[in-house]
Design an enzyme around this catalytic site. Structure first.
Site, short mmCIF file in Angstrom:
data_model
loop_
_atom_site.label_atom_id
_atom_site.label_comp_id
_atom_site.label_asym_id
_atom_site.label_seq_id
_atom_site.Cartn_x
_atom_site.Cartn_y
_atom_site.Cartn_z
N LYS A 1 0.84 -1.21 0.00
CA LYS A 1 0.00 0.00 0.00
C LYS A 1 0.87 1.25 0.00
O LYS A 1 2.06 1.19 0.30
CB LYS A 1 -0.89 -0.01 1.25
CG LYS A 1 -0.10 0.08 2.56
CD LYS A 1 -0.97 -0.14 3.78
CE LYS A 1 -0.15 -0.08 5.05
NZ LYS A 1 -0.95 -0.46 6.24
N ARG B 1 -10.17 0.45 15.11
CA ARG B 1 -10.18 1.14 13.82
C ARG B 1 -11.29 0.47 13.01
O ARG B 1 -12.43 0.52 13.43
CB ARG B 1 -8.79 1.01 13.21
CG ARG B 1 -8.29 2.28 12.57
CD ARG B 1 -6.80 2.25 12.32
NE ARG B 1 -6.36 1.18 11.42
CZ ARG B 1 -5.12 1.02 10.98
NH1 ARG B 1 -4.18 1.86 11.35
NH2 ARG B 1 -4.81 0.03 10.17
N TYR C 1 14.03 30.67 6.58
CA TYR C 1 12.86 31.41 7.06
C TYR C 1 12.83 31.49 8.59
O TYR C 1 13.07 30.50 9.27
CB TYR C 1 11.58 30.71 6.60
CG TYR C 1 11.36 30.75 5.11
CD1 TYR C 1 11.43 31.95 4.39
CD2 TYR C 1 11.06 29.58 4.42
CE1 TYR C 1 11.21 31.97 3.02
CE2 TYR C 1 10.83 29.60 3.05
CZ TYR C 1 10.91 30.79 2.36
OH TYR C 1 10.70 30.81 1.01
N MET D 1 10.11 24.57 1.58
CA MET D 1 9.34 23.69 0.69
C MET D 1 10.24 22.87 -0.24
O MET D 1 9.99 21.69 -0.47
CB MET D 1 8.35 24.51 -0.14
CG MET D 1 7.42 23.65 -0.99
SD MET D 1 6.26 24.60 -1.99
CE MET D 1 5.18 25.28 -0.74
C1 LIG Z 1 -0.17 -1.47 6.94
C2 LIG Z 1 -0.77 -2.71 7.42
C3 LIG Z 1 0.03 -3.84 7.65
C4 LIG Z 1 1.53 -3.83 7.60
O1 LIG Z 1 2.03 -3.32 8.82
P1 LIG Z 1 3.62 -3.25 9.09
O2 LIG Z 1 3.73 -2.81 10.48
O3 LIG Z 1 4.14 -2.24 8.11
O4 LIG Z 1 4.12 -4.60 8.82
C5 LIG Z 1 -0.61 -5.03 7.98
N1 LIG Z 1 -1.95 -5.09 8.08
C6 LIG Z 1 -2.74 -4.00 7.90
C7 LIG Z 1 -4.21 -4.13 8.04
C8 LIG Z 1 -2.18 -2.78 7.57
O5 LIG Z 1 -2.97 -1.71 7.40
#
Ligand SMILES: *Cc1c(COP(=O)(O)O)cnc(C)c1O
Length: 391
Positions: free
Chosen positions: A43, A141, A275, A323
């Protein structure tokens, strides 16, 4: 960003070591217990490393599964020709479920609304959707709360009887696996066991039960079940200093971020820098300009603290990160003659050539290594090295 403009000399670039990524996948696979498979989580553009080349490399190293958050990411993997098992978990009403089912993507459901939408999409295309039911075992979550779990199981069971759905997974996610010893970890394991037992009583026997992320993969064999979902470890970073250093687990950071200095100049003492003049030169010195800023993912919170390797020595960001650029005080006016524009600055990498690591930047900015690599900006080219031929 234009893909046609030639860029022979990017001012800043992220080198991505795919051989290291493959070795990390193999190291993580060796750590999984009880025959558990490995899902490489790709992801967020593979945590900023470039999704498609990283996904191909992870497959080449034996990742039986890939995981994404959004359907857009999963569909992009299919468009690239990936045909392996692929789970996508972050859904909102509207899916797109049908496109995902037709592309052979495994989907996740935390509530009955999702089962209803998946069922409708599966009916419309005449296919059976592969579904993973997600339990909230304590992360708070997504995931189905224990009180609602029997209802979700019943809805999934009914859809399965109709042939529109096959429940292939039951899963959950840890809140504090990166803090070994945290009491929520055994509590979540127990809640997961209860969710599995309830599924069994409802006649649901998933192919894969999965709970572990990277920290659990590295420190908690009991959590491995049938599948481990590893993200940060694939990219060679440790989830937290408490878990350990990457090399403790045979992992090697995959990304090296470098820049070419844009200017080096002699300035007198008392010269305000960047800045807000949060830094003033304590005496005559040489200042180097690094052409990377917060638009490139250099955290502004690392103003005055971020480390950079220039000419063999660690230097520190002087004043505010802007930036597009930040300044480094080289600490010696004579260096204005020795260090020149075009010379290399290494912001972070594996660390074995003396450069800082993403973890060092995380500490400097008050964040985690995940955020440092993932937020590297879109205008920083990812240069992938060591790709294997596609078979
Ligand atoms: C991002 C994520 C992972 C991976 O987590 P890491 O700590 O990067 O290994 C696994 N499961 C879910 C649901 C995630 O959102």
């Amino acid at each position: 960003m234009s893909t046609t403009a030639p860029r022979p000399h990017p001012r800043v670039r992220a080198d991505i070591d795919l051989a290291a990524l493959r070795a990390n996948v193999r190291a993580l696979r060796e750590r999984t217990t009880g025959g558990a498979g490995l899902m490489a989580v790709v992801k967020a553009d593979a945590y900023g490393h470039g999704m498609l080349p990283c996904a191909r490399a992870a497959r080449a190293a034996g990742a039986a599964w890939l995981g994404t958050a959004t359907p857009h990411e999963a569909l992009a993997l299919r468009a690239d020709g990936d045909t392996g098992r692929l789970l996508c978990w972050l859904w909102t009403p509207g899916g797109p479920w049908r496109e995902a089912i037709e592309a052979g993507i495994d989907v996740s459901a935390s509530g009955i609304w999702a089962i209803d939408e998946i069922t409708a999409a599966a009916r419309a295309c005449g296919l059976t959707a592969r579904v993973h039911l997600k339990a909230d075992t304590g992360l708070g979550r997504s995931g189905c709360m224990p009180a609602d779990w029997p209802g979700l199981l019943a809805a999934a069971r009914a859809a399965q009887a109709e042939g529109t759905v096959r429940v292939v997974g039951v899963w959950s996610h840890f809140a504090c696996a990166d803090e070994p010893g945290h009491p929520s970890v055994p509590a979540q394991l127990a809640a997961f066991e209860e969710a599995l037992e309830a599924a069994g009583r409802a006649g649901i026997t998933p192919e894969v039960r999965h709970l572990a992320n990277t920290p659990a993969a590295l420190t908690l064999p009991r959590s491995h079940y049938d599948l481990v979902r590893a993200g940060i470890g694939v990219y060679g970073l440790s989830p937290s200093p408490e878990v350990g250093h990457p090399e403790d687990f045979g992992l090697r950071p995959v990304m090296t971020l470098r820049a070419e200095l844009a200017s080096v100049k002699r300035v007198p003492g008392g010269h305000g820098v960047s800045y807000g003049h949060r830094y003033t030169t304590p005496g005559e010195t040489a200042l180097a300009l690094v052409p990377a800023g917060y638009a490139d993912g250099i955290p502004r919170h690392a103003s005055g603290t971020g480390p950079v390797l220039i000419a063999g020595k660690w230097r520190t960001v002087a004043g505010r990160v802007a930036m597009d650029q930040f300044v480094v005080d080289l600490g010696d006016p004579a260096l204005a003659e020795e260090i020149a524009p075009g010379d290399e600055a290494v912001l972070f990498g594996p660390g074995d050539a003396g450069e800082p690591t993403a973890e060092d930047w995380a500490r400097a900015a008050g964040t985690i290594g995940y955020e440092i690599v993932t937020r590297i900006g879109a205008r920083v080219p990812r240069v992938h090295h060591g790709a294997e031929e596609r078979v």
